[in-house]
Design an enzyme around this catalytic site. Structure first.
Site, mmCIF file in Angstrom:
data_model
loop_
_atom_site.group_PDB
_atom_site.id
_atom_site.type_symbol
_atom_site.label_atom_id
_atom_site.label_comp_id
_atom_site.label_asym_id
_atom_site.label_seq_id
_atom_site.Cartn_x
_atom_site.Cartn_y
_atom_site.Cartn_z
ATOM 1 N N CYS C 18 0.812 -1.216 0.000
ATOM 2 C CA CYS C 18 0.000 0.000 0.000
ATOM 3 C C CYS C 18 0.842 1.261 0.000
ATOM 4 O O CYS C 18 2.001 1.265 0.409
ATOM 5 C CB CYS C 18 -0.881 0.075 1.237
ATOM 6 S SG CYS C 18 -2.104 -1.202 1.348
ATOM 7 N N GLY C 45 1.060 0.101 -5.133
ATOM 8 C CA GLY C 45 -0.236 -0.561 -5.198
ATOM 9 C C GLY C 45 -0.952 -0.223 -6.489
ATOM 10 O O GLY C 45 -1.132 0.950 -6.805
ATOM 11 N N ASN C 119 -1.142 1.388 5.641
ATOM 12 C CA ASN C 119 -0.068 0.586 5.050
ATOM 13 C C ASN C 119 0.595 -0.188 6.183
ATOM 14 O O ASN C 119 1.075 0.418 7.142
ATOM 15 C CB ASN C 119 0.955 1.506 4.354
ATOM 16 C CG ASN C 119 2.179 0.770 3.818
ATOM 17 O OD1 ASN C 119 3.246 1.350 3.739
ATOM 18 N ND2 ASN C 119 2.032 -0.497 3.457
ATOM 19 N N GLY C 120 0.581 -1.513 6.063
ATOM 20 C CA GLY C 120 1.155 -2.336 7.123
ATOM 21 C C GLY C 120 0.344 -3.597 7.338
ATOM 22 O O GLY C 120 -0.475 -3.967 6.490
ATOM 23 N N CYS C 256 11.921 -1.416 7.790
ATOM 24 C CA CYS C 256 12.056 -2.496 6.797
ATOM 25 C C CYS C 256 13.226 -2.178 5.864
ATOM 26 O O CYS C 256 13.192 -1.189 5.135
ATOM 27 C CB CYS C 256 10.758 -2.616 5.999
ATOM 28 S SG CYS C 256 10.869 -3.692 4.561
ATOM 29 N N TYR C 262 14.447 -2.377 -2.514
ATOM 30 C CA TYR C 262 13.570 -2.651 -3.646
ATOM 31 C C TYR C 262 12.280 -1.834 -3.699
ATOM 32 O O TYR C 262 11.894 -1.331 -4.751
ATOM 33 C CB TYR C 262 13.226 -4.140 -3.675
ATOM 34 C CG TYR C 262 12.283 -4.523 -4.772
ATOM 35 C CD1 TYR C 262 12.688 -4.479 -6.109
ATOM 36 C CD2 TYR C 262 10.980 -4.911 -4.494
ATOM 37 C CE1 TYR C 262 11.817 -4.813 -7.132
ATOM 38 C CE2 TYR C 262 10.109 -5.256 -5.512
ATOM 39 C CZ TYR C 262 10.528 -5.203 -6.831
ATOM 40 O OH TYR C 262 9.660 -5.528 -7.829
ATOM 41 N N SER C 303 15.172 -3.363 -11.904
ATOM 42 C CA SER C 303 15.484 -3.415 -10.475
ATOM 43 C C SER C 303 16.983 -3.458 -10.184
ATOM 44 O O SER C 303 17.428 -3.002 -9.142
ATOM 45 C CB SER C 303 14.792 -4.632 -9.837
ATOM 46 O OG SER C 303 15.102 -5.801 -10.564
ATOM 47 N N ASP C 370 21.327 -8.184 -9.869
ATOM 48 C CA ASP C 370 19.945 -7.914 -9.451
ATOM 49 C C ASP C 370 19.930 -7.627 -7.953
ATOM 50 O O ASP C 370 20.962 -7.742 -7.281
ATOM 51 C CB ASP C 370 19.017 -9.081 -9.813
ATOM 52 C CG ASP C 370 17.571 -8.615 -10.005
ATOM 53 O OD1 ASP C 370 17.275 -7.425 -9.755
ATOM 54 O OD2 ASP C 370 16.738 -9.445 -10.402
ATOM 55 N N ASP C 371 18.775 -7.229 -7.437
ATOM 56 C CA ASP C 371 18.697 -6.829 -6.029
ATOM 57 C C ASP C 371 18.355 -7.985 -5.103
ATOM 58 O O ASP C 371 18.643 -7.935 -3.911
ATOM 59 C CB ASP C 371 17.646 -5.732 -5.864
ATOM 60 C CG ASP C 371 16.266 -6.263 -6.156
ATOM 61 O OD1 ASP C 371 16.036 -6.737 -7.288
ATOM 62 O OD2 ASP C 371 15.413 -6.249 -5.261
ATOM 63 N N CYS C 407 7.720 -12.803 5.389
ATOM 64 C CA CYS C 407 7.483 -11.514 6.038
ATOM 65 C C CYS C 407 6.101 -11.520 6.679
ATOM 66 O O CYS C 407 5.139 -11.987 6.073
ATOM 67 C CB CYS C 407 7.560 -10.379 5.022
ATOM 68 S SG CYS C 407 7.202 -8.764 5.772
ATOM 69 N N CYS C 458 14.317 -4.000 10.539
ATOM 70 C CA CYS C 458 13.658 -5.309 10.488
ATOM 71 C C CYS C 458 14.267 -6.065 9.318
ATOM 72 O O CYS C 458 14.129 -5.665 8.164
ATOM 73 C CB CYS C 458 12.150 -5.157 10.292
ATOM 74 S SG CYS C 458 11.312 -6.758 10.110
ATOM 75 N N CYS C 461 13.149 -11.314 7.186
ATOM 76 C CA CYS C 461 13.135 -12.209 6.026
ATOM 77 C C CYS C 461 14.522 -12.778 5.757
ATOM 78 O O CYS C 461 14.659 -13.752 5.023
ATOM 79 C CB CYS C 461 12.571 -11.502 4.799
ATOM 80 S SG CYS C 461 13.450 -10.004 4.333
#
Lengths: 490, 490, 490, 490
Positions: C18, C45, C119-120, C256, C262, C303, C370-371, C407, C458, C461
């Site tokens: 979002c 989004g 958002n979250g 995050c 990304y 990316s 790539d990322d 995540c 955070c 992941c």
């Protein structure tokens, strides 16, 4: 079936503009009965349908274009939580048809949530709108309904419900039957002259307000009575009763006589009179006043059927050997949209809708019965159609007086220039439409069949005298009321 | 109006599956008259409508979902160039409704362009399809129509038009009335037993083929005659005439008697009989066979109206003092879609559609007239409705014999288990639906009113004996015809 | 351009859920700048877009499906009156995509009108919802947002704005950046650990809150600062300023890190770091940690571009004679929907999106940058593609650590089973995707490039240790926080 | 990625009008590879997409509006049976966008079925149309394509395929690359001067024709060669080969040089030149001809990227210490539709699409590289944007010569009045757009990079001299060719 606009506006008929509903139940969700009630009022508006509900905490709404069945799917109705709801069906217009004018109109304002459904036409909408706009109100449409809603919302920030409604009634003028929902309280209001209908019904577990009693039947309720002109009815949030406040009182009413003649469903009851019986009685009067000898009496389907049945019954009861039969087959699928590229095709349009039944008309003297003539174009085509099918004589009998003048009370009639009766006698009209004879019913017969005095009916479209001062038109009342803006809407 | 399915499928009635049209004119574009003719046949199919035309050089087509008025706009019709056209309206189904099954079906193949409209149900469609698929034909639908089109196209690569049609007729079995266009030549074909109707009409500047004569009236034409069973009619490309080829001849016909009773428009003429008069005559027979004393005779609108009028007329002519009045108001807006979330609501569905007119039924003995009963559920609800409105007695009279068996000839009837008359006597049905009495009309009365012998009618749904060998069913003919696949379509 | 998800979700990348906006101006309508700001956040989004505004008297709203440009037309924006507005863009999901979940969520309740964008991902949404439902609240969706809105509305009936927000913050747990509008007051709230981004900007005539600073640029504003974790920012209704309330304080944050890698636009600034430069720096670290000799360095467009440019620059600055060139042409029109009927076709899907540029790769040793790698399927196809185009060696370098774990903070990542790095070493992955070598970046390099300690990020992941107690997962904090429901949404 | 119009028309760029495909396979259905090939050509047209196939017996077709992914769903492709197919994508226009102009155009005529896809612009379409109309042909659009199709169909009634195509080529004049399907035979035709591209590719089981070689890559095929100007290629129905007929021969060609500069995908090969390398080479020439000292070289994304990379590489190779970095972030979601109500907002439109990356431009001398300038409005906004972000100097370098004149060969360019270079020098343009300096590339450098002489290229938009006599314009050829109608289309 006899009667009104069951399958879309008839050719060459006036157009009713709206139907309204309000429901308050003790426990059950109110949206579904509101939906069914709108179904029963579909003849009063096919352009859009909407419901606003309240669950005690928050308001929910859904408005869709088209017929009730198209505007809502099951998920839409399921999402309309709460035991209070109001609904609305809106009329078809030629011009701009968009969602912003659809109703019920809802406002989420600092004093809570307000929903409002309106049937009628306001007099002084522009004045009130300008005043509200000057104090910062943003309007999303040019409709009357939004004006009433904003005015009422503003009053609700400063007064209790009853005083706020009374204040708004003192500011708006014109014809209106309203169902309103403030948070979860449902109200019904009818203008001081009671021009458009509004009835109150009782359900097992609550109360319902609706434009016509047939809507109450459809949801299994009992008709209690008509809401009175100038009355505010407040339904209890718990569905156990209602309160009445007679906020304004006038010596006379101005009920629209055309509701009896054409708009209302035949199975609706207005002021304790069943519309179907009023129409049959108008038919009987028609024979008595203007009966003509012929082989067969046939209705224009479907609007003339009840009149024709009363007419034929009266004739037969007087020993007249006339047959009552269908002479025109109606194609029920001819909707609003079909293609007529050329003038010649346009003339054939009536043929798409109506086809003669030869056995009824061939080599016979025929009497065609209808409820009204507006522009007269269709009548002429019908007479031609029946003659081409072999009728030896064609007489036309109309179950209401000639329409001479426009309506300023919320009906889409026609301009005065377009009204064939505005400058022609019955004989001249008969000649123009090619009939061997033509007769209308007298206004006296109408008041007699309805059981009200002319002073309590609005017959402006017949007499040219209106219950309000319309700029450039005569009044049949005291001249102190404000002039109606002929351009008004809703 | 009296009669058939003017406003969408009635509750609890069989469903006709299609209407077809073909037009060939000398000079004018054929698309617009085809469009109007489809309008007139709208009662035979509301799911989709389509027209294919040819301008001498190339083929044009447009098919849309829904009613004719929704499926076409003016630009669509304008783009359908050429003086030859065929058209189709398709029935509403519960299941998959998509464009791939809509008709006319058109094929652009190496031998030119072919268009085809079909009313009926083929016997051996699966066999023919399999054979064609084996030789490389790709099918886009599972309909009968595409099978006929491909078979005919294949034959046209090897033979002239007449021989190609004859070859296809020798391969397909079942009921079919077809209008076909190969390049700009329009044809009409009716199956050897003539199960579904097809008529030929003449216009000022050409010829028209249509399922019913009312379509010819609508475009201002004159009915010439019915296309004969087993006949191929080829319209001249220049609109000046037509050729007839009697490709197959059978000793008897198998006309569907339900076209007279319910499907066809009352203003259509089948085999020189006006359907409205046939229905009134059925009503008269009904009084004579099963008349019952009551205060009022009322039709189930609209399907029962012509029957009720004949019944009441016959009663009155015999001195019976019975009134003929409307007792049920029909809500014409109740379309295919409305929300009925609960069983209780479903039972109230009939109430959305029909509302009693109290003055007709209260404290009176009532006779309700309809044309047929399929499942019987609606009949029971109607009887309840009328009783709740105060009727003292409720008698039901039906203007056709009991429906006992399914139809395999292209009508969407019901399964045998669902048919209330399949295992109940009239008395048992009366009890089940709560009527004081119930009577059907005899099959003899039907053949008498129609003026044909039982041997020339298909009454399989009454007798359980069919004009074709249906697997598991009895035949009323020679048993040498192939079995009909009950799962067939179109 | 370098960076993120500019043109729809990349193959095999996590999906942000979002973007949120809030605007309060002194005089001008707020809807248009909100609309532009949503445009700038479109990469966060693409499923739906919505705006709720308030004009001081009433609330207005519009929510539409699809991209911002499709969800709104000019009339929609024009009707959103008022100098206060909030907006929302919502992520694409595989499953049910309907309007009922679209945001901003708005409630018209007895205390006025509330709008909310989120958002979250909430921790304890189900618990709070159940409690509210038990006290009579009807929910129209199963989303977190409605739960927050109802809880806040309930609190607003009993407390002032700041205390009501604080009360709600004490009840909801999880990650959230919110923009809220109560009547015409716009607020911004960020969860105590600041997991998702939220920034404050100043305009000539007001203030703006947005998920990323690029949205502030787009409307010509100046970035003021990030909203702090646990902070409530209240914009003044007259656009002249804002108030800050630090409602909750925690010793550490949990930003995050994937926003830098990304999600965020390269031109956005997070905590005073320009994302584009962070990515180039990550690229430089990548050369230093895992540089490999080759003829050409090429990004996975788009990316990998910023990473590749930093990597190549660092290599060249160390005297490495490597070329930096584009080796894959991206087809920007490959949207969400295209047809892949067979497995074989599915394998060719990457070819629809990416086509090698032969001159870059033929007969050369190639390093692809790539990322991140999620499932690894696309990486394998890319390596194949480049080899088929003639590359002599193919090395893969990834600008972030391996993603090992799901995540629970609002990102649509993948299940642990699907994550290729969850049970494989870099060497094993290299073998599986067919690369000559594969290296990831270390977490230390990430914290170094971002300039924050691991304790304030955070990286669940990567480490499998989360800032909240997730049932079945390890925590990198005190264990006293409530467990996150892995099934949560929004 | 470097290059062309990957994500919709760039601001202020010419617009390519179409892409065409033709596929003939031995056994497999041709529709799916055609669909993928159209995907690869999506940059050549986003308004509509269509495929016509033939299964040996009949023709199938589907045309939809919008992008390929929106125009087709899986069922649409599945229904396109047969091993032969042609396809088309069409350009976006400002004006009337409707299905009647969408391609492939298909005709079902007495000689079978014809499908036709066209890229280019016909000279004498009106003359040919008038002549055909006079002989009775009805046209459904005003496009060139229908004219070619009708002319060819007429010829096919009288001649074999090759002679019919030759006859049509002798009648139509202008630029055209066509894929055609007569029944199940697929053809490719290129106009005698070869203005628009068309290539032939080989698949495992058949052959493919397409506007660009990238489409061949996408379906896993091998590029065979360009179709020659004036050549007809006939693919074998069984996919095993093709025949070539050189129907017209001209001494020179008139390839559009802008295909290399902007229209074609960077990964496409035209006449054995890889477009990406041509663009990098143009960039190298640009440094050599007009290099300017600065701190950073940045492309306008995405069209300037390959040019900028060549320019920077050449500079660095000459020891210039310039950085190559991204300075503008492109918002890939800014589609065709977004709201810009006021002039002020319109000026900010570029900001919606492009946002500066501060670290690249702040306090630095910047060189911006793009491929072309049409009106110049966007260039001015870009320069402003970069200056506002803090650039100390802004130089603009363009990788092609100035566009002075309109295109009459099928490109939507601009009128001469709108072209900024039509009446201004580079210095004047630099001043107008606010750049410190501006240089274009010479036409000589272009011919050098492409490897063709000016006599074999169409550079009318630069020189104002066209390969055909355009009324009011100079010619660079013999003047005997017919004049091009500037209003022509397609």
């Amino acid at each position: 079936m006899t009667g009104g606009r069951e399958d879309g506006p008839e050719f060459d008929h006036p157009t009713e503009k709206c139907g309204v509903v309000g429901v308050s139940l003790s426990d059950r969700e109110a949206a579904l009965p509101t939906y069914y009630a709108l179904y029963a009022l579909q003849h009063r508006g096919q352009e859009s349908a909407g419901i606003v509900s309240h669950d005690g905490f928050q308001q929910h709404q859904h408005v869709g274009m088209g017929l009730v069945g198209d505007a809502f799917d099951e998920a839409d109705v399921d999402a309309l939580h709460g035991s209070a709801a109001i609904g609305h069906v809106r009329y078809p217009t030629a011009g701009s048809v968009d969602k912003s004018c659809a109703q019920p109109f809802s406002v989420s304002f600092k004093g809570g949530a307000l929903g409002l459904s309106h049937n009628g036409n306001l007099v002084n909408a522009d004045d009130v709108r300008e005043e509200l706009a000057a104090s910062g109100h943003a309007f999303t449409s040019d409709g009357d309904t939004e004006v009433i809603a904003h005015d009422l919302a503003r009053n609700l920030l400063e007064a209790d419900l009853v005083r706020a409604v009374k204040e708004t009634m003192s500011r708006i003028h014109g014809s209106y039957s309203l169902t309103i929902m403030h948070d979860d309280t449902v109200l019904g209001v009818r203008d001081p002259l009671g021009n458009r209908p509004l009835v109150l019904g009782e359900l097992d577990d609550g109360y319902i307000l609706a434009s016509e009693s047939a809507a109450i039947d459809t949801v299994g309720g009992e008709l209690v009575r008509d809401v009175k002109p100038g009355e505010l009815v407040v339904l209890h949030e718990d569905g156990t009763g209602y309160d009445s406040y007679q906020l304004v009182e006038e010596p006379n009413t101005a009920h629209c006589f055309f509701e009896y003649v054409y708009f209302a469903r035949p199975d609706s009851v207005i002021d304790e009179e069943l519309v179907y019986e009023v129409r049959r009685e108008l038919g009987r009067h028609l024979w008595r006043e203007a009966g003509v000898e012929s082989d067969v009496v046939m209705p224009v389907p479907d609007s003339g059927r009840a009149f024709a049945s009363g007419y034929a019954e009266q004739a037969q009861s007087e020993g007249e050997g006339v047959e009552f039969a269908e002479g025109l087959m109606k194609n029920r699928y001819v909707g609003r949209t079909f293609i007529m590229p050329t003038q010649e095709a346009r003339e054939r349009a009536v043929r798409l809708k109506l086809n003669p039944i030869k056995s009824t008309v061939e080599d016979r003297a025929v009497t065609i019965i209808d409820d009204s003539i507006v522009r007269g174009t269709t009548s002429g085509q019908l007479v031609d159609l029946v003659r081409e099918a072999g009728a030896s004589e064609v007489h036309v009998r109309i179950g209401a007086p000639p329409i001479n003048a426009p309506c300023y009370m919320g009906i889409d009639m026609a301009t005065r220039d377009e009204l064939i009766a505005s400058d022609k006698t019955a004989e001249e009209i008969a000649e123009e439409i090619g009939a061997d004879s033509l007769s209308y019913l007298s206004l006296d017969a109408v008041t007699d069949a309805i059981g009200k005095s002319e002073a309590d009916l609005c017959a402006g479209c017949v007499t040219g005298e209106y219950p309000y001062d319309v700029a450039g038109e005569a009044s049949d009342r005291d001249a102190e009321r404000p002039a109606i803006d002929a351009a008004g809407d809703d």
